[in-house]
Every structure is written in C-alpha cells, then in structure tokens.
Design an enzyme around this catalytic site. Structure first.
Site, mmCIF file in Angstrom:
data_model
loop_
_atom_site.group_PDB
_atom_site.id
_atom_site.type_symbol
_atom_site.label_atom_id
_atom_site.label_comp_id
_atom_site.label_asym_id
_atom_site.label_seq_id
_atom_site.Cartn_x
_atom_site.Cartn_y
_atom_site.Cartn_z
ATOM 1 N N LYS A 1 0.837 -1.196 0.000
ATOM 2 C CA LYS A 1 0.000 0.000 0.000
ATOM 3 C C LYS A 1 0.881 1.258 0.000
ATOM 4 O O LYS A 1 2.088 1.186 0.262
ATOM 5 C CB LYS A 1 -0.915 -0.039 1.223
ATOM 6 C CG LYS A 1 -1.989 -1.150 1.194
ATOM 7 C CD LYS A 1 -2.782 -1.154 2.512
ATOM 8 C CE LYS A 1 -3.989 -2.065 2.496
ATOM 9 N NZ LYS A 1 -4.731 -1.996 3.795
ATOM 10 N N TYR B 1 -12.432 -2.520 -2.190
ATOM 11 C CA TYR B 1 -12.959 -2.478 -0.816
ATOM 12 C C TYR B 1 -14.488 -2.403 -0.771
ATOM 13 O O TYR B 1 -15.056 -1.931 0.212
ATOM 14 C CB TYR B 1 -12.327 -1.312 -0.061
ATOM 15 C CG TYR B 1 -10.920 -1.603 0.426
ATOM 16 C CD1 TYR B 1 -10.615 -2.809 1.076
ATOM 17 C CD2 TYR B 1 -9.891 -0.688 0.260
ATOM 18 C CE1 TYR B 1 -9.332 -3.083 1.526
ATOM 19 C CE2 TYR B 1 -8.603 -0.963 0.712
ATOM 20 C CZ TYR B 1 -8.332 -2.160 1.351
ATOM 21 O OH TYR B 1 -7.061 -2.433 1.806
ATOM 22 N N ARG C 1 -0.783 -14.378 5.060
ATOM 23 C CA ARG C 1 -1.478 -13.617 6.122
ATOM 24 C C ARG C 1 -0.761 -13.765 7.457
ATOM 25 O O ARG C 1 -0.748 -12.842 8.266
ATOM 26 C CB ARG C 1 -2.949 -14.024 6.221
ATOM 27 C CG ARG C 1 -3.705 -13.540 5.001
ATOM 28 C CD ARG C 1 -5.056 -12.926 5.117
ATOM 29 N NE ARG C 1 -5.577 -12.290 6.253
ATOM 30 C CZ ARG C 1 -6.284 -11.151 6.192
ATOM 31 N NH1 ARG C 1 -6.444 -10.503 5.052
ATOM 32 N NH2 ARG C 1 -6.833 -10.650 7.270
ATOM 33 N N THR D 1 -5.098 -7.335 11.085
ATOM 34 C CA THR D 1 -5.568 -6.114 10.410
ATOM 35 C C THR D 1 -5.223 -4.852 11.212
ATOM 36 O O THR D 1 -4.774 -3.853 10.654
ATOM 37 C CB THR D 1 -7.108 -6.180 10.227
ATOM 38 O OG1 THR D 1 -7.429 -7.376 9.526
ATOM 39 C CG2 THR D 1 -7.626 -4.975 9.468
ATOM 40 N N ARG E 1 2.692 -5.892 9.556
ATOM 41 C CA ARG E 1 1.810 -4.836 10.073
ATOM 42 C C ARG E 1 2.186 -4.430 11.499
ATOM 43 O O ARG E 1 2.100 -3.263 11.868
ATOM 44 C CB ARG E 1 0.354 -5.303 9.999
ATOM 45 C CG ARG E 1 -0.168 -5.332 8.556
ATOM 46 C CD ARG E 1 -1.507 -6.040 8.472
ATOM 47 N NE ARG E 1 -2.186 -5.793 7.210
ATOM 48 C CZ ARG E 1 -3.365 -6.331 6.887
ATOM 49 N NH1 ARG E 1 -3.973 -7.139 7.747
ATOM 50 N NH2 ARG E 1 -3.922 -6.070 5.722
ATOM 51 N N ASN F 1 -1.833 -0.091 7.388
ATOM 52 C CA ASN F 1 -1.176 -1.350 7.753
ATOM 53 C C ASN F 1 -0.298 -1.922 6.631
ATOM 54 O O ASN F 1 -0.068 -3.122 6.556
ATOM 55 C CB ASN F 1 -2.215 -2.363 8.250
ATOM 56 C CG ASN F 1 -3.372 -2.516 7.289
ATOM 57 O OD1 ASN F 1 -3.298 -2.064 6.149
ATOM 58 N ND2 ASN F 1 -4.428 -3.169 7.729
ATOM 59 N N HIS G 1 -1.788 -5.272 1.803
ATOM 60 C CA HIS G 1 -3.058 -5.993 1.709
ATOM 61 C C HIS G 1 -2.743 -7.426 1.332
ATOM 62 O O HIS G 1 -1.838 -7.672 0.535
ATOM 63 C CB HIS G 1 -3.947 -5.382 0.611
ATOM 64 C CG HIS G 1 -5.080 -6.294 0.246
ATOM 65 N ND1 HIS G 1 -6.246 -6.347 0.977
ATOM 66 C CD2 HIS G 1 -5.183 -7.250 -0.717
ATOM 67 C CE1 HIS G 1 -7.026 -7.282 0.463
ATOM 68 N NE2 HIS G 1 -6.415 -7.843 -0.576
ATOM 69 N N GLU H 1 -10.105 -10.761 -6.299
ATOM 70 C CA GLU H 1 -9.113 -9.678 -6.265
ATOM 71 C C GLU H 1 -8.076 -9.811 -7.380
ATOM 72 O O GLU H 1 -7.690 -8.823 -7.996
ATOM 73 C CB GLU H 1 -8.415 -9.662 -4.905
ATOM 74 C CG GLU H 1 -9.353 -9.261 -3.780
ATOM 75 C CD GLU H 1 -8.703 -9.250 -2.416
ATOM 76 O OE1 GLU H 1 -9.340 -8.767 -1.463
ATOM 77 O OE2 GLU H 1 -7.559 -9.736 -2.269
HETATM 78 P P1 IDP Z 1 -7.615 -7.069 5.962
HETATM 79 O O1 IDP Z 1 -6.863 -6.024 5.175
HETATM 80 O O2 IDP Z 1 -6.801 -7.582 7.137
HETATM 81 O O3 IDP Z 1 -8.177 -8.188 5.117
HETATM 82 P P2 IDP Z 1 -10.299 -5.897 6.050
HETATM 83 O O4 IDP Z 1 -11.314 -6.138 7.113
HETATM 84 O O5 IDP Z 1 -10.524 -6.520 4.708
HETATM 85 O O6 IDP Z 1 -8.860 -6.335 6.656
HETATM 86 O O7 IDP Z 1 -10.152 -4.325 5.916
HETATM 87 C C1 IDP Z 1 -9.510 -3.739 4.817
HETATM 88 C C2 IDP Z 1 -8.660 -2.574 5.288
HETATM 89 O O8 IDP Z 1 -9.497 -1.569 5.896
HETATM 90 C C3 IDP Z 1 -7.650 -2.917 6.382
HETATM 91 O O9 IDP Z 1 -6.453 -3.487 5.866
HETATM 92 C C4 IDP Z 1 -7.420 -1.570 7.028
HETATM 93 O O10 IDP Z 1 -6.530 -0.754 6.266
HETATM 94 C C5 IDP Z 1 -8.815 -0.964 6.984
HETATM 95 N N1 IDP Z 1 -9.603 -1.265 8.207
HETATM 96 C C6 IDP Z 1 -10.242 -2.423 8.497
HETATM 97 N N2 IDP Z 1 -10.891 -2.364 9.659
HETATM 98 C C7 IDP Z 1 -10.668 -1.115 10.134
HETATM 99 C C8 IDP Z 1 -11.108 -0.410 11.337
HETATM 100 O O11 IDP Z 1 -11.823 -0.933 12.195
HETATM 101 N N3 IDP Z 1 -10.655 0.870 11.468
HETATM 102 C C9 IDP Z 1 -9.872 1.483 10.544
HETATM 103 N N4 IDP Z 1 -9.456 0.875 9.415
HETATM 104 C C10 IDP Z 1 -9.843 -0.411 9.212
HETATM 105 MG MG MG Z 2 -9.674 -8.128 3.620
#
Ligand code: IDP
Ligand code: MG
Length: 168
Positions: free
Chosen positions: A11, A51, A92, A98, A109, A123, A126, A137
């Site tokens: 990212k 997203y 992962r 996350t 992360r 973070n 992705h 994706e």
């Molecule tokens: P992932 O990237 O670990 O699969 P997802 O739930 O798919 O997690 O969320 C996508 C992205 O959205 C995360 O990588 C993060 O950058 C952001 N994100 C997810 N949950 C939150 C939150 O509760 N607060 C702020 N940002 C979040």
């Molecule tokens: Mg995800």
C-alpha cells in the site's frame, strides 16, 4: 494441502516508507512463487471495487483515499500474485493482524503499521483472506496475459475500435 493463489499489495504507506525490499524478504520465507507483479496507478473506481465489502463502514472514504495514495503523496501501489501450498494463510501469517496494534510485533503490520488520527489502519500491505476473495481480487488487479500461469478460465473476445495509448 491445496495450491492457492493470493493477491499481495504494498500500500502507499509501504512505498512511502521504502519497505518493498523488507516486505518481499519477509515473504520469501514462505517459499511461494510470484506469478504476477506490477506497479499500479489506483483509480477511485479500482479502490472502491477492491474495498466494496466495506462500503458501509465509517472509515470507507478515508480507506479509499488511503489506497489511492492521497494520504501519502503518491498514486500507486505494487501488486503481486503469490502461488503455492496454503498461500493465503502463509502470507497472512507473515502480514499479521488487520489492526497494527494487535498484530504480532514481528509481523509486517506489527512492525510497520500505525493507526492514524483520522481512524484508518495504515497497515502497509493488503493480502487476500480466502480463495474466493483471492480469485475476485486477482481478476480485479490483473489481466490473464499479465500472469505467467493460467489460473482461471479465459475466453477470447474480438475488440474493435478500441482506443489504446501507444508510444509516440
Ligand atoms: P484485511 O486487510 O486484514 O483483510 P479488512 O477487514 O478486509 O482487513 O479491511 C480492509 C482494510 O481496511 C484494512 O487493511 C485496514 O486498512 C482498513 N480497516 C479495516 N478495519 C478497520 C477499522 O476498524 N478501522 C480502521 N481501518 C480499518
Ligand atoms: Mg480483507
């Protein structure tokens, strides 16, 4: 054990912090192979499709700006497709939770992520979370001819009057 593919994105915060090398070195422990790689300028449309499942979240707009690079004075991400046994979990595990504050400190992360005051988890990377998610994706980010393996069924289409940018 099944052969899986997974999408990995570095990212904009990862690029701003020059972490590409560190991230790829960390992931090389998996012994997975890279079957696609490119630098991508992220449009709003692509970010929103990527997203889509989070569109009702309060942080959605900030998340789209984040992936588009608007928070890090850049407009690109680097995209990889990794392939191999249990690729999704292997990647992962190294990527980490996350939420960077909950992530193992030695994960990508955990080591390099942060939570901004605007509330988005920056973070760094992705990674796809399931096989269905990975297929969706990978098809979003890569065309069939950009991968060195035939991962999913393709079809031949004839495109006429298509405008393309070529070298002048
Ligand atoms: P992932 O990237 O670990 O699969 P997802 O739930 O798919 O997690 O969320 C996508 C992205 O959205 C995360 O990588 C993060 O950058 C952001 N994100 C997810 N949950 C939150 C939150 O509760 N607060 C702020 N940002 C979040
Ligand atoms: Mg995800």
């Amino acid at each position: 054990m099944s052969i899986e593919q997974t999408l990995l994105l570095i990212k904009p915060d990862g690029l701003l912090k020059s972490l590409t090398g560190n991230i790829l070195t960390g992931l090389s422990r998996t012994k997975l192979i890279i079957v696609g790689a490119k630098v991508v300028r992220v449009s709003k449309e692509l970010a929103e499709k990527h997203y889509e499942h989070l569109k009702d979240k309060p942080f959605f707009n900030e998340l789209i700006r984040y992936l588009m690079g608007e928070l890090h004075q850049t407009n690109r991400v680097v995209a990889f497709v990794y392939q191999g046994e249990n690729a999704i979990k292997k990647i992962r595990d190294i990527v980490g939770d996350t939420n960077p504050e909950n992530a193992n400190p030695v994960s990508i992360r955990g080591a390099y992520g942060r939570i901004t005051t605007a509330g988005v988890f920056e973070n760094v990377v992705h990674a796809s979370s399931s096989m269905e998610n990975a297929e969706h994706e990978i098809k979003l980010w890569f065309q069939p001819n950009e991968l060195v393996e035939d991962l999913y069924p393709t079809k031949e289409v004839t495109i006429t009057q298509k405008k393309e940018i070529v070298w002048a």
